[in-house]
Design a protein around this motif. Sequence first.
Motif, PDB file in Angstrom:
ATOM      1  N   ASP A   1      -5.820   3.805   2.200  1.00 60.93           N
ATOM      2  CA  ASP A   1      -6.005   5.109   1.954  1.00 60.93           C
ATOM      3  C   ASP A   1      -5.220   6.204   2.623  1.00 60.93           C
ATOM      4  O   ASP A   1      -5.500   7.391   2.811  1.00 60.93           O
ATOM      5  CB  ASP A   1      -7.417   5.471   2.025  1.00 60.93           C
ATOM      6  CG  ASP A   1      -7.824   6.925   1.278  1.00 60.93           C
ATOM      7  OD1 ASP A   1      -7.184   7.058   0.179  1.00 60.93           O
ATOM      8  OD2 ASP A   1      -8.918   7.668   1.574  1.00 60.93           O
ATOM      9  N   GLY A   2      -4.023   5.633   2.713  1.00 62.98           N
ATOM     10  CA  GLY A   2      -2.990   6.542   3.646  1.00 62.98           C
ATOM     11  C   GLY A   2      -2.335   7.612   2.844  1.00 62.98           C
ATOM     12  O   GLY A   2      -2.153   8.868   3.259  1.00 62.98           O
TER      13      GLY A   2
ATOM     14  N   LYS B   1      -2.995  11.329   4.789  1.00 59.05           N
ATOM     15  CA  LYS B   1      -1.791  11.876   5.113  1.00 59.05           C
ATOM     16  C   LYS B   1      -1.919  13.483   4.757  1.00 59.05           C
ATOM     17  O   LYS B   1      -1.761  14.373   5.506  1.00 59.05           O
ATOM     18  CB  LYS B   1      -0.311  11.493   4.735  1.00 59.05           C
ATOM     19  CG  LYS B   1      -0.262  10.041   5.554  1.00 59.05           C
ATOM     20  CD  LYS B   1       1.081   9.620   5.223  1.00 59.05           C
ATOM     21  CE  LYS B   1       1.868   8.464   6.188  1.00 59.05           C
ATOM     22  NZ  LYS B   1       3.174   8.336   6.000  1.00 59.05           N
ATOM     23  N   VAL B   2      -2.320  13.644   3.437  1.00 58.05           N
ATOM     24  CA  VAL B   2      -2.316  15.109   2.926  1.00 58.05           C
ATOM     25  C   VAL B   2      -3.591  15.590   3.545  1.00 58.05           C
ATOM     26  O   VAL B   2      -3.371  16.756   4.008  1.00 58.05           O
ATOM     27  CB  VAL B   2      -2.353  14.938   1.461  1.00 58.05           C
ATOM     28  CG1 VAL B   2      -2.486  16.452   0.957  1.00 58.05           C
ATOM     29  CG2 VAL B   2      -0.956  14.121   0.798  1.00 58.05           C
ATOM     30  N   GLU B   3      -4.614  15.084   3.706  1.00 54.99           N
ATOM     31  CA  GLU B   3      -5.814  15.556   4.113  1.00 54.99           C
ATOM     32  C   GLU B   3      -5.432  16.111   5.766  1.00 54.99           C
ATOM     33  O   GLU B   3      -5.827  17.225   6.195  1.00 54.99           O
ATOM     34  CB  GLU B   3      -7.077  14.780   4.519  1.00 54.99           C
ATOM     35  CG  GLU B   3      -7.487  14.746   3.140  1.00 54.99           C
ATOM     36  CD  GLU B   3      -8.577  13.536   2.971  1.00 54.99           C
ATOM     37  OE1 GLU B   3      -8.965  12.931   3.876  1.00 54.99           O
ATOM     38  OE2 GLU B   3      -9.244  13.391   1.959  1.00 54.99           O
TER      39      GLU B   3
ATOM     40  N   HIS C   1      -3.937  20.946   9.263  1.00 52.06           N
ATOM     41  CA  HIS C   1      -3.140  21.783  10.249  1.00 52.06           C
ATOM     42  C   HIS C   1      -2.742  23.063   9.691  1.00 52.06           C
ATOM     43  O   HIS C   1      -2.293  23.721  10.373  1.00 52.06           O
ATOM     44  CB  HIS C   1      -1.973  20.899  10.637  1.00 52.06           C
ATOM     45  CG  HIS C   1      -2.468  19.788  11.814  1.00 52.06           C
ATOM     46  ND1 HIS C   1      -2.875  18.615  11.243  1.00 52.06           N
ATOM     47  CD2 HIS C   1      -2.475  19.951  13.000  1.00 52.06           C
ATOM     48  CE1 HIS C   1      -3.137  17.698  12.261  1.00 52.06           C
ATOM     49  NE2 HIS C   1      -2.935  18.578  13.280  1.00 52.06           N
ATOM     50  N   LEU C   2      -2.920  23.344   8.533  1.00 54.64           N
ATOM     51  CA  LEU C   2      -2.348  24.386   7.989  1.00 54.64           C
ATOM     52  C   LEU C   2      -3.448  25.436   7.933  1.00 54.64           C
ATOM     53  O   LEU C   2      -3.402  26.745   7.367  1.00 54.64           O
ATOM     54  CB  LEU C   2      -2.043  24.197   6.333  1.00 54.64           C
ATOM     55  CG  LEU C   2      -0.666  23.406   6.177  1.00 54.64           C
ATOM     56  CD1 LEU C   2      -0.468  22.893   4.684  1.00 54.64           C
ATOM     57  CD2 LEU C   2       0.420  24.276   6.703  1.00 54.64           C
TER      58      LEU C   2
END
Length: 96
Positions: free
Chosen positions: A82-83, A87-89, A94-95
């Motif tokens: 589930d990379g 990665k997007v999560e 952080h945003l």
Amino acid sequence: MIVAFSITPLGVGEGVAEPVARAVKVVRDSGLPNRTDAMFTTIEGDWDEVMAVVKRAVDAVAEVAPRVSLVLKADLREGVTDGMTAKVESLERHLS
């Protein structure tokens, strides 16, 4: 393993939507996690699964184009699943 790839049919004129759609259909029919945007299709799975799908997608385009260009970028990380989503999560956290 996550692979982002782009297949470009050459020698078919400017209208490439139909040949590219053939490749995207192969990916979607594979059952592997995937997403397509304006530039790349991304797919996740183990090496043999992913590379077999990429080959079938190239072959599908080659059936209607005399020449095919393939750009491929791979992230090989053992034990990660589930990379694509993770990665997007992580980025989104952080945003905020």
